[in-house]
Motif scaffolding. Sequence first.
Motif, PDB file in Angstrom:
ATOM      1  N   LEU A  70       0.783  -1.103   0.171  1.00  0.00           N
ATOM      2  CA  LEU A  70      -0.005   0.101   0.122  1.00  0.00           C
ATOM      3  C   LEU A  70       1.044   1.166   0.025  1.00  0.00           C
ATOM      4  CD1 LEU A  70      -2.873   1.247   0.049  1.00  0.00           C
ATOM      5  CD2 LEU A  70      -2.716   1.170   2.843  1.00  0.00           C
ATOM      6  N   TRP A  71       0.467   2.113  -0.689  1.00  0.00           N
ATOM      7  CA  TRP A  71       1.343   3.367  -0.974  1.00  0.00           C
ATOM      8  C   TRP A  71       0.112   4.266  -0.980  1.00  0.00           C
ATOM      9  CZ3 TRP A  71       4.505   4.114  -6.061  1.00  0.00           C
ATOM     10  CH2 TRP A  71       5.224   5.715  -6.218  1.00  0.00           C
ATOM     11  N   ILE A  72       0.466   5.514  -0.228  1.00  0.00           N
ATOM     12  CA  ILE A  72      -0.459   6.543  -0.065  1.00  0.00           C
ATOM     13  C   ILE A  72       0.385   8.075  -0.173  1.00  0.00           C
ATOM     14  CG2 ILE A  72      -2.312   7.716   0.977  1.00  0.00           C
ATOM     15  CD1 ILE A  72      -3.260   5.012   2.188  1.00  0.00           C
ATOM     16  N   THR A  73      -0.147   8.667  -1.087  1.00  0.00           N
ATOM     17  CA  THR A  73       0.437  10.198  -1.085  1.00  0.00           C
ATOM     18  C   THR A  73      -0.835  11.209  -0.864  1.00  0.00           C
ATOM     19  OG1 THR A  73       1.763  11.469  -2.470  1.00  0.00           O
ATOM     20  CG2 THR A  73       0.171  10.526  -3.487  1.00  0.00           C
ATOM     21  N   ASN A  74      -0.230  12.451  -0.260  1.00  0.00           N
ATOM     22  CA  ASN A  74      -1.046  13.305  -0.167  1.00  0.00           C
ATOM     23  C   ASN A  74      -1.173  14.757  -0.957  1.00  0.00           C
ATOM     24  OD1 ASN A  74       0.994  14.687   0.971  1.00  0.00           O
ATOM     25  ND2 ASN A  74       0.454  14.435   3.328  1.00  0.00           N
ATOM     26  N   ASP A  75      -1.774  15.591  -0.661  1.00  0.00           N
ATOM     27  CA  ASP A  75      -1.652  16.842  -1.547  1.00  0.00           C
ATOM     28  C   ASP A  75      -0.291  17.606  -1.418  1.00  0.00           C
ATOM     29  OD1 ASP A  75      -4.107  16.649  -2.726  1.00  0.00           O
ATOM     30  OD2 ASP A  75      -5.279  17.620  -1.227  1.00  0.00           O
ATOM     31  N   GLU A  76       0.458  17.343  -0.207  1.00  0.00           N
ATOM     32  CA  GLU A  76       1.787  17.862  -0.099  1.00  0.00           C
ATOM     33  C   GLU A  76       3.073  17.066  -0.599  1.00  0.00           C
ATOM     34  OE1 GLU A  76      -0.616  17.958   2.500  1.00  0.00           O
ATOM     35  OE2 GLU A  76      -1.084  19.802   1.689  1.00  0.00           O
ATOM     36  N   GLY A  77       2.744  16.009  -1.353  1.00  0.00           N
ATOM     37  CA  GLY A  77       3.606  15.301  -1.618  1.00  0.00           C
ATOM     38  C   GLY A  77       4.288  14.018  -0.883  1.00  0.00           C
ATOM     39  N   GLU A  78       3.616  14.026   0.444  1.00  0.00           N
ATOM     40  CA  GLU A  78       4.322  13.047   1.312  1.00  0.00           C
ATOM     41  C   GLU A  78       3.661  11.616   1.220  1.00  0.00           C
ATOM     42  OE1 GLU A  78       4.182  16.488   4.881  1.00  0.00           O
ATOM     43  OE2 GLU A  78       2.539  15.030   4.765  1.00  0.00           O
ATOM     44  N   ILE A 113     -17.191   4.654   6.719  1.00  0.00           N
ATOM     45  CA  ILE A 113     -17.367   5.774   5.834  1.00  0.00           C
ATOM     46  C   ILE A 113     -15.956   6.732   6.047  1.00  0.00           C
ATOM     47  CG2 ILE A 113     -18.367   8.061   5.475  1.00  0.00           C
ATOM     48  CD1 ILE A 113     -20.825   6.758   6.735  1.00  0.00           C
ATOM     49  N   LEU A 114     -14.954   6.289   5.180  1.00  0.00           N
ATOM     50  CA  LEU A 114     -13.653   6.988   5.271  1.00  0.00           C
ATOM     51  C   LEU A 114     -13.183   7.247   3.760  1.00  0.00           C
ATOM     52  CD1 LEU A 114     -11.755   4.660   7.801  1.00  0.00           C
ATOM     53  CD2 LEU A 114     -12.650   6.858   8.191  1.00  0.00           C
ATOM     54  N   PRO A 115     -12.293   8.278   3.946  1.00  0.00           N
ATOM     55  CA  PRO A 115     -11.825   8.853   2.417  1.00  0.00           C
ATOM     56  C   PRO A 115     -10.850   7.949   2.245  1.00  0.00           C
ATOM     57  CG  PRO A 115     -11.143  10.134   4.142  1.00  0.00           C
ATOM     58  CD  PRO A 115     -12.006   9.403   4.863  1.00  0.00           C
ATOM     59  N   ARG A 116      -9.607   8.298   1.418  1.00  0.00           N
ATOM     60  CA  ARG A 116      -8.565   7.263   1.070  1.00  0.00           C
ATOM     61  C   ARG A 116      -7.446   7.385   2.098  1.00  0.00           C
ATOM     62  NH1 ARG A 116     -10.250  10.213  -3.455  1.00  0.00           N
ATOM     63  NH2 ARG A 116     -11.179   9.176  -5.080  1.00  0.00           N
ATOM     64  N   VAL A 117      -7.759   6.978   3.289  1.00  0.00           N
ATOM     65  CA  VAL A 117      -6.616   7.043   4.189  1.00  0.00           C
ATOM     66  C   VAL A 117      -6.504   5.493   4.570  1.00  0.00           C
ATOM     67  CG1 VAL A 117      -7.479   9.219   5.194  1.00  0.00           C
ATOM     68  CG2 VAL A 117      -8.739   7.095   5.966  1.00  0.00           C
ATOM     69  N   PRO A 118      -5.316   5.021   5.225  1.00  0.00           N
ATOM     70  CA  PRO A 118      -4.801   3.795   5.133  1.00  0.00           C
ATOM     71  C   PRO A 118      -5.887   2.933   6.166  1.00  0.00           C
ATOM     72  CG  PRO A 118      -3.453   5.237   6.527  1.00  0.00           C
ATOM     73  CD  PRO A 118      -4.275   6.333   5.628  1.00  0.00           C
ATOM     74  N   GLU A 119      -6.655   3.598   6.933  1.00  0.00           N
ATOM     75  CA  GLU A 119      -7.518   2.994   7.913  1.00  0.00           C
ATOM     76  C   GLU A 119      -8.765   2.563   7.342  1.00  0.00           C
ATOM     77  OE1 GLU A 119      -5.318   5.930  10.526  1.00  0.00           O
ATOM     78  OE2 GLU A 119      -6.203   5.795   8.410  1.00  0.00           O
ATOM     79  N   SER A 285      -0.082  -7.098  -6.113  1.00  0.00           N
ATOM     80  CA  SER A 285       0.422  -5.939  -6.481  1.00  0.00           C
ATOM     81  C   SER A 285       0.249  -4.954  -5.500  1.00  0.00           C
ATOM     82  CB  SER A 285      -0.536  -5.492  -7.633  1.00  0.00           C
ATOM     83  OG  SER A 285      -0.686  -6.320  -8.589  1.00  0.00           O
ATOM     84  N   CYS A 286       0.941  -3.731  -5.716  1.00  0.00           N
ATOM     85  CA  CYS A 286       0.978  -2.404  -4.817  1.00  0.00           C
ATOM     86  C   CYS A 286      -0.352  -1.434  -5.019  1.00  0.00           C
ATOM     87  CB  CYS A 286       2.267  -1.922  -4.882  1.00  0.00           C
ATOM     88  SG  CYS A 286       2.089  -0.064  -4.205  1.00  0.00           S
ATOM     89  N   VAL A 287      -1.060  -1.279  -4.289  1.00  0.00           N
ATOM     90  CA  VAL A 287      -2.198  -0.173  -4.262  1.00  0.00           C
ATOM     91  C   VAL A 287      -1.733   1.184  -4.262  1.00  0.00           C
ATOM     92  CG1 VAL A 287      -4.538   0.373  -3.475  1.00  0.00           C
ATOM     93  CG2 VAL A 287      -3.892  -1.985  -3.794  1.00  0.00           C
ATOM     94  N   PHE A 288      -1.979   2.034  -5.192  1.00  0.00           N
ATOM     95  CA  PHE A 288      -1.308   3.308  -4.763  1.00  0.00           C
ATOM     96  C   PHE A 288      -2.633   4.289  -4.714  1.00  0.00           C
ATOM     97  CE2 PHE A 288      -0.867   7.666  -6.670  1.00  0.00           C
ATOM     98  CZ  PHE A 288       0.129   8.161  -5.677  1.00  0.00           C
ATOM     99  N   ALA A 289      -2.680   5.229  -3.920  1.00  0.00           N
ATOM    100  CA  ALA A 289      -3.869   6.035  -3.593  1.00  0.00           C
ATOM    101  C   ALA A 289      -3.457   7.432  -3.250  1.00  0.00           C
ATOM    102  CB  ALA A 289      -4.715   5.587  -2.342  1.00  0.00           C
ATOM    103  N   HIS A 290      -4.251   8.625  -3.711  1.00  0.00           N
ATOM    104  CA  HIS A 290      -3.916   9.806  -3.680  1.00  0.00           C
ATOM    105  C   HIS A 290      -4.984  10.408  -2.631  1.00  0.00           C
ATOM    106  CE1 HIS A 290      -3.921  14.347  -5.520  1.00  0.00           C
ATOM    107  NE2 HIS A 290      -3.053  14.112  -4.133  1.00  0.00           N
ATOM    108  N   ASN A 291      -4.581  10.748  -1.329  1.00  0.00           N
ATOM    109  CA  ASN A 291      -5.508  11.317  -0.394  1.00  0.00           C
ATOM    110  C   ASN A 291      -5.620  12.661  -0.543  1.00  0.00           C
ATOM    111  OD1 ASN A 291      -7.244  11.553   1.949  1.00  0.00           O
ATOM    112  ND2 ASN A 291      -5.568  11.395   3.327  1.00  0.00           N
TER     113      ASN A 291
END
Length: 578
Positions: A70-78, A113-119, A285-291
């Motif tokens: 799992l690979w998550i990025t945010n609007d700040e590019g973190e 009910i959650l957005p694209r957060v790891p939880e 596979s790896c799941v990518f998400a943009h929170n």
Amino acid sequence: MIRSCGLKTYGNQIIDSHERFEDYEWHRKWMESQSRKENLPEYYNFAGDAIDRWAALEKTGARQSSNPALWITNDEGEDRTWSFQDLSTVSKRTANVLIHKCGLDPGDKLILILPRVPEWWFVNVAAIRAGLILSAGTVLLRPKDIKHRIQLSGAKCIVADRLSMDNVDKIADECPSLKSKVFVGSRSETRPGWLNFEDVLSKASDEFQTVKSKFNDPMTVFFTSGTTGSPKMAQHTHGSYGYGNIITARYFLQTTEQDVVWNMSDTGWAKSAWSSLFAPWLQGSCVFAHNTDKFDPVSTLKILETKPAISVFCAAPTAVRFLVQHPLRQYKHGKLHCVSAGEPVNPELLQEWKTGTGLDLYEGYGQTETTFLCGTYPMMENRPGSMGKAAPGIDLKIVDDNGVELPPNTEGNIGINTNNYRPIGLFSGYVGDPDRTASVFQGGYYLTGDRAKIDEDGYVWFIGRADDVILTSGYRIGPFEVESSLIEHPSVLESAVVSSPDSVRGEVVKAFVTLTSEYQSADRNKLIVELQEHVKAVTAPYKYPRKIEFVDQLPKTVSGKIRRVELRNKEWEHISEK
């Protein structure tokens, strides 16, 4: 681009070989054999049989990829990443929270009910591991929507983001089944009546005995989008979704251990479960998400350019339409396998994407009630306007209302044959609604409610929803073809086509149109004539919209699908009032 599927084992099944997806007939027969009851495992649990298995392979170095799970990025590019071993551990801890802190038992229902957060991923896998029945919803749900879901499902627990807490509290007293509430936020935050997820997770054990779930035990409930009526609870089992999305993985995403999959679907959609959870992780596979709080075409294109490890990209046609309005040639896209689903893809959009990126866009068709049913494939001739051929393992036919198969090139219902075997991705039924369940199974077929025709070569040509088809002057007109014609005009951003009452023809075609920014100040009367002539030129003249209304926005479901039913009802409501 042909993608190798590799050697995989799920439960007690060996999922094919070193074969590439080049021989459609071979894969069709092979997947048919895997769907037969005698070849299905008695027990299956996605958390144990997929996540824990990949974690074990990862631990011993046998997983053939260094990508995270799992690979998550945010609007700040973190960026944040988790391995399969991380997922295995944290989902066990989360399962302990759900069972011991929330007081749930196997078989209990949970609303998420959650957005694209790891939880979101942690709770999904934990619920499966614990034998709970999970129903995910979008963060766009309002109090009335949430109350409907809790009351109808009898959910005992809800896990929500901070922004949804107020909406939940407004209706919680009207939901007697609801026993526990958990919010995802900072560990320092507190709220009366709510458990802080981060706080209780930090105190939970990572030892948990995964439930030995049977293949046909219920696992998840999806509320249908409501495009043609009130939401229904479509139930999937551990087998139909946790196992059945292997069809999605192999033939829609065509993903392998080496891939990074970015699916842009909202976490409340069934499509998010397809392509952001089950299908990628079945294949390792790896799941990518943009929170992020909103879809931004420029940010999306920049992510694709700056993160070349992303190799599979899935976006709804609506999102692609916004992307193609930007100078795609200015961005590097790598060797992406690009797919789109959720609504029909018109030929104009396919060409615009190809021209701008140099990449093909492959279409997928399925429903909340199913996994992947039909699509276009790299190894097969693309016929613009067709949504391809049935997925291997899916016996898709065109049938009448009684489930009788129709000849080639005859319009009818899209039906999934269940006479000889039941496809593994098919739902088990609508919860608490046996009449509705029975109504969609006719003559040994599951009737999707969509209409289409199949040509002599097996290509499927979509027409529209059964109750969206317009009958005028003896002609049957599907809205999709008219909408596809309209969107080719540079003034049209989106359109929705419905029937409208007419004293002479009974009903006529009416188009509701939202305009692109360049045409906001255009002469509307002249533009109506221009659009009508454009449709006449692009498709059969009798299909042109005799009525056009410009609107600022189109009504949509919480999952982003256009509600033609709402527009159609407004057109016809004065008839019912007489």
